[in-house]
Write a protein that holds these residues in place. Structure first.
Motif, PDB file in Angstrom:
ATOM      1  N   LEU A   1       0.861  -1.084   0.135  1.00 20.80           N
ATOM      2  CA  LEU A   1       0.059  -0.033  -0.051  1.00 20.80           C
ATOM      3  C   LEU A   1       0.791   1.076  -0.176  1.00 20.80           C
ATOM      4  O   LEU A   1       0.553   2.307  -0.929  1.00 20.80           O
ATOM      5  N   TYR A   2       1.907   1.460   0.740  1.00 22.45           N
ATOM      6  CA  TYR A   2       2.826   2.423   0.913  1.00 22.45           C
ATOM      7  C   TYR A   2       3.544   2.566  -0.490  1.00 22.45           C
ATOM      8  O   TYR A   2       3.725   3.719  -0.961  1.00 22.45           O
ATOM      9  N   SER A   3       3.916   1.531  -1.024  1.00 22.36           N
ATOM     10  CA  SER A   3       4.289   1.603  -2.578  1.00 22.36           C
ATOM     11  C   SER A   3       3.621   2.459  -3.490  1.00 22.36           C
ATOM     12  O   SER A   3       4.154   3.373  -4.170  1.00 22.36           O
TER      13      SER A   3
ATOM     14  N   GLY B   1      12.381  -4.037   3.886  1.00 23.26           N
ATOM     15  CA  GLY B   1      10.843  -4.848   3.910  1.00 23.26           C
ATOM     16  C   GLY B   1       9.884  -3.975   2.905  1.00 23.26           C
ATOM     17  O   GLY B   1       8.745  -4.277   2.644  1.00 23.26           O
ATOM     18  N   THR B   2      10.131  -2.654   2.562  1.00 19.66           N
ATOM     19  CA  THR B   2       9.560  -1.948   1.855  1.00 19.66           C
ATOM     20  C   THR B   2      10.226  -1.375   0.595  1.00 19.66           C
ATOM     21  O   THR B   2      10.611  -0.197   0.547  1.00 19.66           O
ATOM     22  N   ARG B   3      10.366  -2.450  -0.511  1.00 27.34           N
ATOM     23  CA  ARG B   3      10.717  -2.067  -1.516  1.00 27.34           C
ATOM     24  C   ARG B   3       9.612  -2.173  -2.874  1.00 27.34           C
ATOM     25  O   ARG B   3       8.738  -2.981  -2.753  1.00 27.34           O
ATOM     26  N   PHE B   4      10.274  -1.537  -3.839  1.00 34.25           N
ATOM     27  CA  PHE B   4       9.150  -1.715  -4.997  1.00 34.25           C
ATOM     28  C   PHE B   4      10.212  -1.935  -6.155  1.00 34.25           C
ATOM     29  O   PHE B   4      10.948  -1.382  -6.764  1.00 34.25           O
ATOM     30  N   LEU B   5       9.914  -3.421  -6.674  1.00 35.85           N
ATOM     31  CA  LEU B   5      11.039  -3.722  -7.797  1.00 35.85           C
ATOM     32  C   LEU B   5      12.299  -3.518  -7.372  1.00 35.85           C
ATOM     33  O   LEU B   5      13.318  -3.158  -8.360  1.00 35.85           O
ATOM     34  N   SER B   6      12.721  -4.085  -6.133  1.00 37.79           N
ATOM     35  CA  SER B   6      14.015  -4.070  -5.546  1.00 37.79           C
ATOM     36  C   SER B   6      14.703  -2.609  -5.177  1.00 37.79           C
ATOM     37  O   SER B   6      15.690  -2.580  -4.759  1.00 37.79           O
TER      38      SER B   6
ATOM     39  N   ASN C   1      14.451  10.457  13.147  1.00 40.38           N
ATOM     40  CA  ASN C   1      14.392  10.090  11.755  1.00 40.38           C
ATOM     41  C   ASN C   1      13.071  10.617  11.289  1.00 40.38           C
ATOM     42  O   ASN C   1      12.055  10.107  11.662  1.00 40.38           O
ATOM     43  N   PHE C   2      12.931  11.565  10.332  1.00 41.04           N
ATOM     44  CA  PHE C   2      11.521  12.086   9.721  1.00 41.04           C
ATOM     45  C   PHE C   2      11.194  11.495   8.613  1.00 41.04           C
ATOM     46  O   PHE C   2      10.095  11.486   8.090  1.00 41.04           O
ATOM     47  N   MET C   3      11.981  10.432   7.985  1.00 39.06           N
ATOM     48  CA  MET C   3      11.562   9.764   6.951  1.00 39.06           C
ATOM     49  C   MET C   3      11.610   8.276   7.088  1.00 39.06           C
ATOM     50  O   MET C   3      12.532   7.583   7.476  1.00 39.06           O
ATOM     51  N   PRO C   4       9.990   7.824   7.458  1.00 37.61           N
ATOM     52  CA  PRO C   4       9.985   6.399   7.903  1.00 37.61           C
ATOM     53  C   PRO C   4      10.578   5.178   7.049  1.00 37.61           C
ATOM     54  O   PRO C   4      10.739   4.177   7.347  1.00 37.61           O
ATOM     55  N   PHE C   5      10.751   5.449   5.784  1.00 41.08           N
ATOM     56  CA  PHE C   5      11.162   4.437   4.901  1.00 41.08           C
ATOM     57  C   PHE C   5      12.681   4.427   4.691  1.00 41.08           C
ATOM     58  O   PHE C   5      13.124   3.829   3.851  1.00 41.08           O
TER      59      PHE C   5
END
Length: 330
Positions: A2-4, A50-55, A167-171
């Motif tokens: 969903l985040y992606s 764990g939060t990647r899109f197409l690597s 850290n202000f960027m969660p990903f």
């Protein structure tokens, strides 16, 4: 997933917007930062792997879209003075491509090679793109204010307990996030010298960045910030010496207040690491995993002196496995 989808959608909207409203195209990097922060202000830190899109880590996607916009908008043009650098960049890309595929093709390797190529192209074209703008100082000012805003978000999330650091960027890994702040601090000094910012807001932004870095719990960032301030303010006079005394007193007060306990533990681990490096004795204390990695890196370099092991996580892991048989991940 969903985040992606959310980040991908927002990145597409960003590009469409700057294409339609071209006068705002110069702020595309600012928009990329905000996409990584504002819609996800409520999230704790997420694992990058764990939060990647197409690597690709999804935090990179807005910056990738912003990069492609700048490159295409600039028509791949570079400054005449950068052509030698461009030539050696091409040589480097050819070299890492060759060495990376010595042991066979891997998709993750191709992603890394393309990333290196994109970084070189982006650097050269961005330099040319912004060098033509008469209001480049204003753009830098907007970038400072943007990072000031997201730093407040990070500090707020830490205070109310959403995250374990600022850290202000969660990903994005905190060590990657901190690069934005360490890079922007000298720019803050620059716009102050240009009288583009008032003394009061300059002081507030500085304090905000300092608090953010301290509670990001990154030792390298703290040391980098100290070095930056020292290089900027260094003058061998009474005022400088008096400032050092004040800073020292404040530091002592903070230590005894308990506000820096976690930072002191981290720096003590650094001392343990240095002692283990000097003694050659690796114990399961402090940053012993870093010692293992450093020793492994030295062994890998010795075994692959001319062609390396190629770029990409899979290549690194394979080389590590061949060189190290004593690593305990626990």
């Amino acid at each position: 997933m969903l985040y992606s989808i959310i980040i991908l959608l927002l990145s597409v909207i960003m590009v469409i917007y700057v294409l339609l409203v071209q006068k705002h195209g110069k702020y595309v990097v600012v928009f990329a930062i905000l996409i990584n922060v504002i819609p996800f202000f409520y999230l704790e830190h997420q694992d990058m792997n764990g939060t990647r899109f197409l690597s690709v880590p999804i935090s990179y996607i807005p910056f990738l879209f912003a990069s492609l916009f700048i490159i295409i908008k600039n028509k791949f043009l570079i400054l005449e003075s950068d052509k030698i650098f461009a030539f050696w960049s091409i040589v480097f890309i050819i070299y890492i491509t060759f060495t990376s595929f010595l042991n066979g093709f891997m998709l993750s390797t191709m992603v890394y090679v393309c990333s290196y190529a994109l970084n070189f192209i982006l650097y050269l074209t961005t330099k040319n793109y912004y060098s033509k703008m008469l209001d480049s100082d204003h753009i830098l000012k907007i970038m400072v204010y943007t990072l000031f805003l997201v730093s407040i978000v990070g500090i707020f999330k830490y205070i109310i307990g959403i995250t374990n650091d600022t850290n202000f960027m969660p990903f994005l890994n905190r060590n990657a996030t901190i690069i934005f702040i360490i890079t922007i601090v000298p720019i803050l000094f620059y716009i102050k010298e240009k009288n583009l910012i008032g003394k009061n807001i300059y002081f507030i932004i500085n304090i905000t960045f300092i608090i953010l870095i301290i509670y990001m719990y990154s030792r390298s960032a703290i040391l980098a910030l100290i070095l930056i301030f020292f290089l900027y303010y260094y003058k061998l006079n009474i005022k400088f010496l008096f400032s050092l005394i004040i800073i020292f007193i404040v530091f002592i007060i903070l230590i005894y207040s308990g506000l820096l306990d976690k930072q002191l533990i981290r720096f003590n681990e650094t001392l343990i690491t240095i002692n283990m490096l000097n003694s050659g004795v690796v114990e399961h204390v402090g940053d012993y995993k870093r010692i293992v990695l450093i020793n492994a890196a030295i062994d890998i370099i010795k075994d692959n002196l001319f062609f390396g092991v190629g770029v990409g996580g899979d290549n690194y892991i394979n080389a590590f496995s061949l060189s190290v048989d004593y690593y305990d991940s626990d």
